[in-house]
Design an enzyme around this catalytic site. Structure first.
Site, PDB file in Angstrom:
ATOM      1  N   CYS A  15      21.591  -3.278   9.821  1.00 31.19           N
ATOM      2  CA  CYS A  15      22.028  -3.967   8.613  1.00 31.19           C
ATOM      3  C   CYS A  15      21.269  -3.456   7.386  1.00 31.19           C
ATOM      4  CB  CYS A  15      21.909  -5.473   8.786  1.00 31.19           C
ATOM      5  SG  CYS A  15      22.871  -6.405   7.571  1.00 31.19           S
TER       6      CYS A  15
ATOM      7  N   HIS B 137      24.929  -6.186  13.754  1.00 28.64           N
ATOM      8  CA  HIS B 137      23.714  -6.706  14.403  1.00 28.64           C
ATOM      9  C   HIS B 137      23.860  -6.750  15.929  1.00 28.64           C
ATOM     10  CE1 HIS B 137      21.418  -8.330  10.904  1.00 28.64           C
ATOM     11  NE2 HIS B 137      22.614  -8.322  10.347  1.00 28.64           N
TER      12      HIS B 137
ATOM     13  N   GLU C 161      21.499  -7.274  18.046  1.00 30.05           N
ATOM     14  CA  GLU C 161      20.548  -8.224  18.629  1.00 30.05           C
ATOM     15  C   GLU C 161      21.047  -9.663  18.622  1.00 30.05           C
ATOM     16  OE1 GLU C 161      20.122  -8.962  14.415  1.00 30.05           O
ATOM     17  OE2 GLU C 161      20.332  -7.107  15.558  1.00 30.05           O
TER      18      GLU C 161
END
Length: 446
Positions: free
Chosen positions: A265, A374, A376
């Site tokens: 990001c 993202h 994660e």
């Protein structure tokens, strides 16, 4: 045989006051111009100074305001780009509360929330002091300030007086504060879990360290991840540290010292800036949305070659990647920027319906990788309805983590002593539950 230990550095997202635009807590409430006369304010204003703003890319910035029949204000912003062309954008400003005419809001994109535009002080004829601040969940805020003038220059005395007004208002000299003392930076715990899930251990990279301290740390770790966040990619403690590690990684890889770098990001955007040395991002309506990946050259990429065929199919057909950004690298920009075209291979693209943007890259000649989305969040964040948690979504988290940690296994840096390693590890800090007031379930504060 001693087990091989992969040590990842994770760059802190929040900066101290050196970043200027990022602060802990809610926005301040500075006093504004009394009896503000919007009609007298109309006309052209030239930018003299600003806090760094990523959406301004050029020089000779100016704004022209025109009063419209419905009482709103037409805003025309223009700037001179490095190639000699003029970049401009139009929007609409309006007074939200007639009892506070100096407190305006401005909008440049339909469907996007307005931005504050507070006139703190003006004499209408020579100078204007403007402030804007946006809250993020009450945990931190990002603010900007502008000194404007009717002419392209102001005297040093006037600029000094305006700086003093800002200081008195608690804007430029605002100290960084978060819920507990000595908390000037943070890392979302999901990034730590992401790396640990593939067998790595994490070392937080503190901002505002010396070059020598960063060099020592570089030679002790096996890779670095630039996380997402809300600081400037042009001027902040985050940017300075990212630039140092990026340059060290390039030098190391050139001499055969394999050192991987990853950006997520904001980290992705930071890599684009470091490579191109230009602020080239475009606005996209991509905050809080999950998307499938439109693969371009993924089949022969390093990043995706180990993914199961079914997962690749799911990634291409299901909304498995979380996007939480407002600025993107447009494909048109990528295709016309020689530095980026030579350095990065585009693995996937996406679109917000208007702008096609780059969503995944890997460098041709270096182990440098970036995702605008993202990876994660799928497994470790639950605070937003846009985050997918299907089996394929969670698998995406772990396959991405496994790939990057395996890249780090090719590096053989280590700390000089076990004591030094122990003191550097993230285990020396405790994450705090922040799920009720931020986008992160848990956060490490430093």
């Amino acid at each position: 045989m001693t087990a091989f230990k992969v040590l990842f550095a994770l760059l802190l997202t929040a900066a101290t006051i050196d970043s200027q635009s990022f602060h802990g807590g809610k926005c301040p409430k500075p006093s504004v111009q009394e009896d503000f006369n919007v009609t007298k304010y109309m006309g052209t204003w030239y930018e003299i100074e600003k806090l760094p703003a990523v959406f301004e890319r050029g020089t000779c910035n100016q704004a022209t305001y025109s009063l419209q029949s419905d009482g709103t204000v037409k805003v025309h912003n223009a700037e001179l780009l490095s190639d000699g062309t003029i970049n401009s954008i139009e929007g609409v400003a309006k007074v939200k509360d007639p009892s506070q005419p100096a407190v305006l809001s401005v909008n440049f994109f339909k469907g996007v929330a307005d931005s504050p535009y507070w006139v703190l002080s003006t004499d209408y004829q020579s100078y204007s002091l403007v402030y804007s601040c946006s809250d993020f969940f009450g945990v931190f805020n990002i603010d900007f300030a502008w000194i404007l003038a009717r002419t392209r220059t102001l005297t040093e005395d006037v600029i000094k007086q305006l700086h003093e007004k800002l200081t008195a208002a608690g804007v430029l000299a605002q100290d960084v504060y978060l819920p507990q003392p000595n908390e000037t930076a943070y890392i979302a715990a999901s990034y730590v879990k992401f790396l640990e899930s593939a067998g790595a251990r994490v070392v937080p990279v503190m901002i505002n360290q010396t070059l020598e301290e960063y060099k020592t740390l570089f030679n002790s770790i096996n890779g670095i991840l630039y996380p997402g966040g809300g600081v400037s990619i042009v001027s902040s403690g985050y940017e300075r540290a990212a630039k140092i590690f990026y340059e060290l990684a390039i030098e190391a890889n050139k001499r055969g010292d394999y050192f991987p770098v990853w950006g997520t990001c904001l980290g992705f955007e930071q890599l684009m800036y470091l490579t191109s040395k230009k602020t080239i991002l475009a606005y996209t309506n991509t905050s809080g949305v999950a998307l499938p990946l439109n693969f371009t050259n993924a089949e022969d990429s390093r990043m995706f070659k180990g993914f199961p065929a079914q997962l690749m199919k799911d990634l291409a057909s299901e909304p498995l990647t979380v996007n939480s950004h407002k600025w993107s690298l447009g494909m048109l920009t990528y295709n016309t920027n020689e530095e980026l075209k030579k350095f990065y291979k585009v693995l996937s693209v996406n679109t917000d319906g208007n702008v096609e943007f780059v969503s995944t890259v890997e460098a041709y000649d270096y182990p440098i990788y970036g995702t605008q989305w993202h990876p994660e969040k799928n497994a470790f964040e639950w605070t937003r309805p846009s985050i997918p948690h299907s089996p394929s979504a969670v698998k995406t988290t772990f396959y991405m983590a496994e790939f990057f940690v395996n890249e780090a296994r090719k590096n053989f840096h280590k700390f000089e002593t076990e004591e030094g390693e122990s003191k550097a590890l993230i285990y020396n800090y405790n994450p705090v539950y922040t799920g009720t007031k931020s986008a992160f379930e848990q956060t490490y504060f430093f």
